[in-house]
Design a protein around this motif. Structure first.
Motif, PDB file in Angstrom:
ATOM      1  N   THR A  19      26.949  39.986  53.876  1.00  0.00           N
ATOM      2  CA  THR A  19      25.783  40.190  53.011  1.00  0.00           C
ATOM      3  C   THR A  19      25.702  39.097  51.954  1.00  0.00           C
ATOM      4  OG1 THR A  19      25.875  42.580  53.339  1.00  0.00           O
ATOM      5  CG2 THR A  19      24.643  41.793  51.420  1.00  0.00           C
ATOM      6  N   MET A  20      26.822  38.830  51.301  1.00  0.00           N
ATOM      7  CA  MET A  20      26.828  37.830  50.230  1.00  0.00           C
ATOM      8  C   MET A  20      26.663  36.418  50.771  1.00  0.00           C
ATOM      9  SD  MET A  20      26.904  39.479  47.441  1.00  0.00           S
ATOM     10  CE  MET A  20      26.164  40.949  48.141  1.00  0.00           C
ATOM     11  N   ALA A  21      27.164  36.153  51.972  1.00  0.00           N
ATOM     12  CA  ALA A  21      26.975  34.835  52.568  1.00  0.00           C
ATOM     13  C   ALA A  21      25.484  34.553  52.773  1.00  0.00           C
ATOM     14  CB  ALA A  21      27.738  34.731  53.887  1.00  0.00           C
ATOM     15  N   ASN A  29      20.439  28.615  44.140  1.00  0.00           N
ATOM     16  CA  ASN A  29      20.601  28.456  42.696  1.00  0.00           C
ATOM     17  C   ASN A  29      21.409  29.581  42.059  1.00  0.00           C
ATOM     18  OD1 ASN A  29      19.129  26.038  42.676  1.00  0.00           O
ATOM     19  ND2 ASN A  29      17.214  27.179  42.622  1.00  0.00           N
ATOM     20  N   ILE A  30      21.853  30.530  42.869  1.00  0.00           N
ATOM     21  CA  ILE A  30      22.666  31.638  42.371  1.00  0.00           C
ATOM     22  C   ILE A  30      24.098  31.445  42.853  1.00  0.00           C
ATOM     23  CG2 ILE A  30      23.079  34.123  42.470  1.00  0.00           C
ATOM     24  CD1 ILE A  30      20.068  34.530  42.752  1.00  0.00           C
ATOM     25  N   LYS A  31      25.047  31.550  41.932  1.00  0.00           N
ATOM     26  CA  LYS A  31      26.464  31.483  42.286  1.00  0.00           C
ATOM     27  C   LYS A  31      26.879  32.871  42.772  1.00  0.00           C
ATOM     28  CE  LYS A  31      30.999  30.354  40.441  1.00  0.00           C
ATOM     29  NZ  LYS A  31      31.761  29.967  39.247  1.00  0.00           N
ATOM     30  N   VAL A  32      27.489  32.915  43.960  1.00  0.00           N
ATOM     31  CA  VAL A  32      27.908  34.168  44.563  1.00  0.00           C
ATOM     32  C   VAL A  32      29.436  34.152  44.694  1.00  0.00           C
ATOM     33  CG1 VAL A  32      27.718  35.690  46.555  1.00  0.00           C
ATOM     34  CG2 VAL A  32      25.717  34.363  45.818  1.00  0.00           C
ATOM     35  N   ASN A  33      30.087  35.072  43.996  1.00  0.00           N
ATOM     36  CA  ASN A  33      31.539  35.196  44.033  1.00  0.00           C
ATOM     37  C   ASN A  33      31.900  36.477  44.770  1.00  0.00           C
ATOM     38  OD1 ASN A  33      32.392  32.973  42.192  1.00  0.00           O
ATOM     39  ND2 ASN A  33      31.111  34.126  40.766  1.00  0.00           N
ATOM     40  N   ILE A  34      32.696  36.352  45.811  1.00  0.00           N
ATOM     41  CA  ILE A  34      33.203  37.519  46.529  1.00  0.00           C
ATOM     42  C   ILE A  34      34.666  37.657  46.146  1.00  0.00           C
ATOM     43  CG2 ILE A  34      33.604  38.588  48.755  1.00  0.00           C
ATOM     44  CD1 ILE A  34      31.315  36.876  49.869  1.00  0.00           C
ATOM     45  N   GLN A  66      27.746  26.354  55.390  1.00  0.00           N
ATOM     46  CA  GLN A  66      26.688  25.729  54.590  1.00  0.00           C
ATOM     47  C   GLN A  66      26.786  26.068  53.103  1.00  0.00           C
ATOM     48  OE1 GLN A  66      22.635  26.217  56.137  1.00  0.00           O
ATOM     49  NE2 GLN A  66      23.552  26.716  58.119  1.00  0.00           N
ATOM     50  N   THR A  67      27.436  27.183  52.768  1.00  0.00           N
ATOM     51  CA  THR A  67      27.394  27.669  51.388  1.00  0.00           C
ATOM     52  C   THR A  67      28.736  27.668  50.661  1.00  0.00           C
ATOM     53  OG1 THR A  67      27.593  29.930  52.233  1.00  0.00           O
ATOM     54  CG2 THR A  67      25.361  29.126  51.792  1.00  0.00           C
ATOM     55  N   PHE A  73      31.754  31.548  46.817  1.00  0.00           N
ATOM     56  CA  PHE A  73      33.166  31.385  46.503  1.00  0.00           C
ATOM     57  C   PHE A  73      33.911  32.692  46.786  1.00  0.00           C
ATOM     58  CE2 PHE A  73      30.592  28.625  43.937  1.00  0.00           C
ATOM     59  CZ  PHE A  73      31.199  27.388  44.114  1.00  0.00           C
ATOM     60  N   PHE A  74      35.156  32.566  47.196  1.00  0.00           N
ATOM     61  CA  PHE A  74      36.013  33.707  47.524  1.00  0.00           C
ATOM     62  C   PHE A  74      37.255  33.637  46.650  1.00  0.00           C
ATOM     63  CE2 PHE A  74      33.508  32.690  51.227  1.00  0.00           C
ATOM     64  CZ  PHE A  74      33.064  33.927  51.658  1.00  0.00           C
ATOM     65  N   SER A  75      37.622  34.765  46.026  1.00  0.00           N
ATOM     66  CA  SER A  75      38.742  34.765  45.084  1.00  0.00           C
ATOM     67  C   SER A  75      39.399  36.140  45.015  1.00  0.00           C
ATOM     68  CB  SER A  75      38.223  34.380  43.694  1.00  0.00           C
ATOM     69  OG  SER A  75      39.207  34.550  42.716  1.00  0.00           O
ATOM     70  N   THR A  76      40.649  36.157  44.569  1.00  0.00           N
ATOM     71  CA  THR A  76      41.343  37.409  44.285  1.00  0.00           C
ATOM     72  C   THR A  76      41.242  37.783  42.811  1.00  0.00           C
ATOM     73  OG1 THR A  76      43.418  36.210  43.972  1.00  0.00           O
ATOM     74  CG2 THR A  76      43.005  37.153  46.174  1.00  0.00           C
TER      75      THR A  76
END
Length: 154
Positions: A19-21, A29-34, A66-67, A73-76
């Motif tokens: 979903t976030m991808a 233009n929106i930063k998406v952090n999972i 692509q993103t 971005f993916f983080s703990t």
């Protein structure tokens, strides 16, 4: 209304990751952090080889390619993701209860309730909280109660 510049999704599983991808792809233009507490899952999402993503969906590897590193971005670091967010999606696991009333049949909401408590404790700005999981009816009311009875800004 406040402009959404930073989205955090708590949960890098079958719902949150894809979903976030797509949100990242469609909103450059929106930063998406999972964020997720499962370090191996995050490592898999960040793996150089897109064939090693922890989830298979047709076209997902191309979207992530692509993103990722641009606005996805993916983080703990769950706390930092919450602090930075204008909007938070909760996409955590909802297993079947193994105890108490509803054992073996009802959804266990412990993970979503823990997320709500962590959001209430950590959030520093006004944020929008969205439940994006397979949850029973009235879960939003439970989330609202947790968030409303906190010192946070909701």
């Amino acid at each position: 209304m406040k402009e959404i510049k930073n989205i955090c999704c708590i949960g890098a599983g079958y719902v949150g990751g894809p979903t976030m991808a797509v949100i990242a792809l469609k909103n450059p233009n929106i930063k998406v952090n999972i964020v997720d507490i499962n370090a191996q899952r995050i490592a898999d999402w960040n793996h150089e080889d897109l064939d090693k993503l922890p989830i298979y969906e047709p076209g997902l590897a191309e979207v992530v390619g692509q993103t990722r590193g641009k606005n996805l971005f993916f983080s703990t670091d769950v706390e930092q993701g919450i602090k930075d967010a204008d909007m938070i999606f909760i996409s955590v696991n909802t297993p079947t209860k193994t105890y108490g009333k509803g054992k073996g049949q009802a959804a266990d909401l412990k993970f979503i309730e823990l997320c709500a408590r962590q959001i209430a404790e950590v959030a520093v700005n006004d944020i929008i909280v969205v439940e994006k999981s397979t949850l029973p009816v009235r879960t939003a009311e439970a989330l609202k109660d947790i968030l409303s009875n906190s010192e946070s800004k909701f």
